[in-house]
Design an enzyme around this catalytic site. Structure first.
Site, short mmCIF file in Angstrom:
data_model
loop_
_atom_site.label_atom_id
_atom_site.label_comp_id
_atom_site.label_asym_id
_atom_site.label_seq_id
_atom_site.Cartn_x
_atom_site.Cartn_y
_atom_site.Cartn_z
N ARG A 100 0.84 -1.19 0.00
CA ARG A 100 0.00 0.00 0.00
C ARG A 100 0.89 1.25 0.00
O ARG A 100 2.09 1.15 0.06
CB ARG A 100 -0.95 -0.01 1.22
CG ARG A 100 -0.17 -0.34 2.50
CD ARG A 100 -0.66 0.31 3.71
NE ARG A 100 -0.53 1.73 3.65
CZ ARG A 100 0.61 2.41 3.80
NH1 ARG A 100 1.76 1.78 4.01
NH2 ARG A 100 0.63 3.72 3.76
N GLY A 101 0.22 2.42 -0.03
CA GLY A 101 0.98 3.67 -0.13
C GLY A 101 1.07 4.02 -1.62
O GLY A 101 1.40 3.16 -2.46
N ALA A 102 0.77 5.27 -1.94
CA ALA A 102 0.59 5.65 -3.35
C ALA A 102 1.80 5.31 -4.24
O ALA A 102 1.65 4.62 -5.25
CB ALA A 102 0.25 7.14 -3.41
N ARG A 141 -7.24 0.08 -6.87
CA ARG A 141 -7.37 1.20 -5.92
C ARG A 141 -7.49 2.50 -6.74
O ARG A 141 -6.57 2.88 -7.45
CB ARG A 141 -6.18 1.25 -4.94
CG ARG A 141 -6.13 0.00 -4.07
CD ARG A 141 -5.41 0.21 -2.77
NE ARG A 141 -6.12 1.10 -1.87
CZ ARG A 141 -5.56 1.64 -0.79
NH1 ARG A 141 -4.30 1.40 -0.51
NH2 ARG A 141 -6.26 2.43 0.01
N GLN A 158 -2.71 2.65 10.07
CA GLN A 158 -1.38 2.66 9.44
C GLN A 158 -0.38 3.45 10.27
O GLN A 158 0.82 3.20 10.21
CB GLN A 158 -1.46 3.29 8.03
CG GLN A 158 -2.18 2.45 6.99
CD GLN A 158 -3.63 2.85 6.85
OE1 GLN A 158 -4.28 3.22 7.83
NE2 GLN A 158 -4.16 2.74 5.65
N ASP A 200 -2.00 11.01 -1.88
CA ASP A 200 -2.30 10.02 -2.92
C ASP A 200 -2.59 10.66 -4.27
O ASP A 200 -2.55 9.99 -5.29
CB ASP A 200 -3.48 9.15 -2.48
CG ASP A 200 -3.09 8.35 -1.26
OD1 ASP A 200 -3.06 8.91 -0.16
OD2 ASP A 200 -2.75 7.17 -1.43
N ASN A 244 -5.58 12.77 0.63
CA ASN A 244 -4.76 11.90 1.47
C ASN A 244 -5.69 11.12 2.40
O ASN A 244 -6.91 11.30 2.39
CB ASN A 244 -3.73 12.72 2.27
CG ASN A 244 -2.67 11.82 2.90
OD1 ASN A 244 -2.15 10.92 2.24
ND2 ASN A 244 -2.35 12.02 4.16
N LYS A 245 -5.09 10.26 3.20
CA LYS A 245 -5.86 9.38 4.09
C LYS A 245 -6.93 10.15 4.85
O LYS A 245 -6.69 11.25 5.32
CB LYS A 245 -4.88 8.69 5.05
CG LYS A 245 -5.48 7.71 6.01
CD LYS A 245 -6.30 6.64 5.36
CE LYS A 245 -5.54 5.87 4.31
NZ LYS A 245 -6.42 5.01 3.46
O1 MRU Z 1 -4.71 3.52 2.04
P1 MRU Z 1 -3.21 3.65 2.08
O2 MRU Z 1 -2.60 3.13 3.33
O3 MRU Z 1 -2.56 3.14 0.84
O4 MRU Z 1 -3.02 5.22 2.10
C1 MRU Z 1 -1.76 5.78 2.09
C2 MRU Z 1 -1.75 7.21 2.42
O5 MRU Z 1 -2.74 7.88 2.54
C3 MRU Z 1 -0.42 7.81 2.45
O6 MRU Z 1 -0.33 8.80 3.41
C4 MRU Z 1 -0.19 8.32 1.05
O7 MRU Z 1 -0.29 7.23 0.14
C5 MRU Z 1 1.08 8.90 0.84
S1 MRU Z 1 2.23 7.64 0.65
C6 MRU Z 1 3.76 8.20 0.50
#
Ligand code: MRU
Length: 360
Positions: A52-54, A89, A201, A242, A252-253
């Protein structure tokens, strides 16, 4: 990053017909790696958030598509697998960006060369992500050093949300990269880590990363940030993202927007760290960003380790309680102090972004 003294990236090739990831659903209780052998494996790992993570899902998507090209290098297959991976996603633009870059590299090439080209391009995407994250770290370090200079001998208190560390990228991280650089440069720091419900997370990944690197930190409830800002205990906020639209709006999250509001009310600088692969030049405003709605189970159940060492999942609501679970929110550009990119720091404005990335 190092785990028990061994250097890892968050994704790595295994020969030319498989690649490895860290199963992030098992952290922080167990460190388990997975070998992915097909595009379907990659799709499952992204959707289930084993990875996970963009920026990271962009690199994983690229390797997944590269594996599909080994099986069938036709235009039709590349397009079908691209669409299948893209749907896993919807909010993080890096996934789309990486898949369409792969497509662009492959489509006009002879079929016999496509497998090797795809593998090399996926590796290039991963390597470039590492370089961009490192540069974000150096650029963000300057901001932290400026704050440190104003309070000699005292720690710089930074609040972060979700996980935007090396686990969310191929290495280094985005929001956490400047924190690691500052810590390594001897700047005294303390990080407030939002637990980041519903998947936690922050508590399970960011705290694990910071702890492994020796950075002082404390996990806080998502609702505690405003309180610490009112008490003068947050010097700056740094989050990842993201997707950033051409006007500087930031997805973002979920919960990031509330932190930005609290930061503005308390005069706390609010920075967003991102590689240019996170900028969606096709959208003029964050209102058009698709927001992923995830399953109700993420709200209604929680996983953790019991005192006898077992990892279990328990229900936290009455049976039958409904739940809603938007995974991201949009912070308007006007609440963002600056965007920390691999090319430098810019205002969250169309001009600010264009000045740094004139050819994009
Ligand atoms: O749903 P996730 O855990 O993939 O979400 C990730 C986030 O929101 C991060 O903060 C974002 O992707 C930035 S990652 C460098």
């Amino acid at each position: 990053m190092k785990i028990n003294g061994e250097h890892y990236r968050s994704v790595w090739p295994i020969g030319e017909d498989a690649f490895g990831i860290i199963d992030q659903t098992r952290l922080p209780h167990e460190f388990v790696t997975l070998t992915l052998r097909s595009a379907d494996d990659a799709a499952h790992a992204i959707k289930s958030m084993q990875t996970r993570g963009a920026p990271l899902i962009g690199a994983v998507g690229a390797y997944g598509l590269a594996l599909a090209v080994r099986e069938d290098a036709s235009d039709d297959n590349i397009q079908a697998v691209l669409e299948m991976l893209e749907e896993t996603r919807p909010t993080a633009i890096n996934l789309k960006w990486a898949l369409w870059r792969m497509r662009g590299t492959l489509m006009n090439q002879p079929h016999g060369k496509r497998a090797a080209l795809a593998w090399a391009e996926a590796a290039k995407i991963a390597d470039e992500d590492v370089a961009m994250s490192e540069a974000i770290g150096w650029n963000g370090l300057k901001i932290i050093e400026q704050v440190a200079a104003r309070k000699p001998g005292q720690p710089v208190n930074i609040l972060t949300h979700c996980n935007a560390g090396w686990l969310a990228t191929v290495d280094y991280g985005t929001a956490l990269a400047p924190i690691y650089m500052a810590h390594d440069a001897g700047v005294k720091l303390h990080v407030w880590v939002d637990e980041t419900r519903p998947r936690n997370q922050g508590a399970s990944l960011t705290a694990f990363e910071l702890g492994s690197h020796g950075v002082p930190h404390a996990i806080i409830a998502d609702n505690a940030g405003g309180h610490y800002m009112q008490k003068g205990q947050v010097d700056l906020v740094i989050v990842g993202t993201d997707r950033v639209t051409a006007n500087g709006d930031v997805a973002n999250k979920i919960g990031t927007y509330l932190k930005a509001l609290a930061a503005q009310d308390n005069g706390v600088p609010f920075y967003v760290a991102l590689p240019s692969s996170t900028i969606d030049w096709t959208l003029d405003s964050g209102a058009d960003i698709p927001i992923e709605e995830r399953g109700a189970d993420e709200m209604l159940k929680i996983a953790g380790r019991t005192t006898d060492g077992k990892v279990v999942t328990v229900e936290i609501a009455a049976p039958g309680s409904p739940a809603a679970n938007p995974a991201f929110d949009v912070t308007p550009a006007r609440l963002v102090t600056g965007l920390i990119t691999e090319r430098g720091v810019c205002p969250a404005t169309p001009e600010g972004l264009r000045n740094l990335f004139p050819k994009s």
